[in-house]
Motif scaffolding. Sequence first.
Motif, PDB file in Angstrom:
ATOM      1  N   GLY A  56      54.048  13.435  49.619  1.00 44.26           N
ATOM      2  CA  GLY A  56      54.101  14.174  48.366  1.00 44.26           C
ATOM      3  C   GLY A  56      53.098  13.726  47.327  1.00 44.26           C
ATOM      4  N   ASN A  57      52.187  12.871  47.699  1.00 42.33           N
ATOM      5  CA  ASN A  57      51.184  12.395  46.745  1.00 42.33           C
ATOM      6  C   ASN A  57      50.301  13.562  46.302  1.00 42.33           C
ATOM      7  OD1 ASN A  57      49.894  10.295  45.296  1.00 42.33           O
ATOM      8  ND2 ASN A  57      48.225  10.344  46.766  1.00 42.33           N
ATOM      9  N   THR A  58      50.061  13.662  44.999  1.00 37.94           N
ATOM     10  CA  THR A  58      49.299  14.781  44.451  1.00 37.94           C
ATOM     11  C   THR A  58      48.101  14.290  43.652  1.00 37.94           C
ATOM     12  OG1 THR A  58      50.678  14.862  42.460  1.00 37.94           O
ATOM     13  CG2 THR A  58      51.334  16.255  44.308  1.00 37.94           C
ATOM     14  N   TYR A  59      47.154  15.200  43.480  1.00 36.08           N
ATOM     15  CA  TYR A  59      45.957  14.901  42.698  1.00 36.08           C
ATOM     16  C   TYR A  59      45.507  16.193  42.024  1.00 36.08           C
ATOM     17  CZ  TYR A  59      41.365  13.163  41.410  1.00 36.08           C
ATOM     18  OH  TYR A  59      40.252  12.784  40.704  1.00 36.08           O
ATOM     19  N   TYR A  60      44.976  16.056  40.793  1.00 35.48           N
ATOM     20  CA  TYR A  60      44.566  17.226  40.029  1.00 35.48           C
ATOM     21  C   TYR A  60      43.169  17.050  39.457  1.00 35.48           C
ATOM     22  CZ  TYR A  60      49.511  18.455  40.082  1.00 35.48           C
ATOM     23  OH  TYR A  60      50.790  18.772  40.484  1.00 35.48           O
ATOM     24  N   ALA A  61      42.446  18.161  39.391  1.00 32.31           N
ATOM     25  CA  ALA A  61      41.183  18.163  38.663  1.00 32.31           C
ATOM     26  C   ALA A  61      41.480  18.112  37.165  1.00 32.31           C
ATOM     27  CB  ALA A  61      40.393  19.433  38.996  1.00 32.31           C
ATOM     28  N   ASP A  62      40.577  17.538  36.405  1.00 32.42           N
ATOM     29  CA  ASP A  62      40.778  17.433  34.964  1.00 32.42           C
ATOM     30  C   ASP A  62      40.956  18.803  34.320  1.00 32.42           C
ATOM     31  OD1 ASP A  62      38.517  14.610  34.474  1.00 32.42           O
ATOM     32  OD2 ASP A  62      40.623  14.698  35.070  1.00 32.42           O
ATOM     33  N   SER A  63      40.304  19.818  34.891  1.00 38.84           N
ATOM     34  CA  SER A  63      40.342  21.145  34.283  1.00 38.84           C
ATOM     35  C   SER A  63      41.729  21.775  34.295  1.00 38.84           C
ATOM     36  CB  SER A  63      39.351  22.073  35.000  1.00 38.84           C
ATOM     37  OG  SER A  63      39.661  22.178  36.377  1.00 38.84           O
ATOM     38  N   LYS A  65      44.733  19.631  34.886  1.00 36.44           N
ATOM     39  CA  LYS A  65      45.759  18.598  34.724  1.00 36.44           C
ATOM     40  C   LYS A  65      46.608  18.902  33.502  1.00 36.44           C
ATOM     41  CE  LYS A  65      44.186  14.678  35.887  1.00 36.44           C
ATOM     42  NZ  LYS A  65      43.435  13.407  35.882  1.00 36.44           N
ATOM     43  N   GLY A  66      47.920  18.864  33.689  1.00 35.19           N
ATOM     44  CA  GLY A  66      48.835  19.141  32.589  1.00 35.19           C
ATOM     45  C   GLY A  66      49.213  20.610  32.482  1.00 35.19           C
ATOM     46  N   ARG A  67      48.464  21.491  33.148  1.00 33.02           N
ATOM     47  CA  ARG A  67      48.783  22.922  33.119  1.00 33.02           C
ATOM     48  C   ARG A  67      49.256  23.434  34.478  1.00 33.02           C
ATOM     49  NH1 ARG A  67      44.957  26.730  32.133  1.00 33.02           N
ATOM     50  NH2 ARG A  67      43.291  25.502  33.086  1.00 33.02           N
ATOM     51  N   PHE A  68      48.700  22.892  35.547  1.00 35.48           N
ATOM     52  CA  PHE A  68      49.038  23.332  36.898  1.00 35.48           C
ATOM     53  C   PHE A  68      49.850  22.251  37.597  1.00 35.48           C
ATOM     54  CE2 PHE A  68      45.125  26.305  37.684  1.00 35.48           C
ATOM     55  CZ  PHE A  68      45.418  26.984  36.503  1.00 35.48           C
ATOM     56  N   THR A  69      50.788  22.695  38.453  1.00 35.18           N
ATOM     57  CA  THR A  69      51.597  21.774  39.240  1.00 35.18           C
ATOM     58  C   THR A  69      51.635  22.233  40.684  1.00 35.18           C
ATOM     59  OG1 THR A  69      52.986  21.303  37.310  1.00 35.18           O
ATOM     60  CG2 THR A  69      53.843  20.676  39.474  1.00 35.18           C
ATOM     61  N   ILE A  70      51.306  21.325  41.589  1.00 36.18           N
ATOM     62  CA  ILE A  70      51.364  21.626  43.017  1.00 36.18           C
ATOM     63  C   ILE A  70      52.654  21.049  43.583  1.00 36.18           C
ATOM     64  CG2 ILE A  70      50.121  19.541  43.761  1.00 36.18           C
ATOM     65  CD1 ILE A  70      48.678  21.303  45.838  1.00 36.18           C
ATOM     66  N   SER A  71      53.270  21.786  44.498  1.00 37.68           N
ATOM     67  CA  SER A  71      54.504  21.308  45.114  1.00 37.68           C
ATOM     68  C   SER A  71      54.661  21.969  46.474  1.00 37.68           C
ATOM     69  CB  SER A  71      55.708  21.622  44.226  1.00 37.68           C
ATOM     70  OG  SER A  71      55.866  23.026  44.078  1.00 37.68           O
TER      71      SER A  71
END
Length: 122
Positions: A56-63, A65-71
Amino acid sequence: QLQLVESGGGLVQPGGSLRLSCAASGFTLDYYTIAWFRQAPGKEREGLSCIRASDGNTYYADSVKGRFTISGDNAKTTVYLQMNSLKPEDTAVYYCAAAPINYGLRPLYDYWGQGTQVTVSS
């Protein structure tokens, strides 16, 4: 046949939300990393987020981050991208991709969906 199918795109007003789905057929995602990308007209494909199904480890682009959530779902057949506070610059075709190797946000994945259009406009 291993396939990924995206759904959930559409037209939304600025500030709105959408949830994209990426459904796997022909395999389960247990040992895969799944990523979301987008591509706007005239721009390069951009990596947004990825999730490693095994832990379940996740990573986000700065663009995003905080708006999109992957699950992912418990059956490990579908991955979601919850998109909130959408902006006109989020308009693009969104793709999911999968691979047994974690490529992070690099577009090196083995399997790709056909894409789903997201348009953010008033």
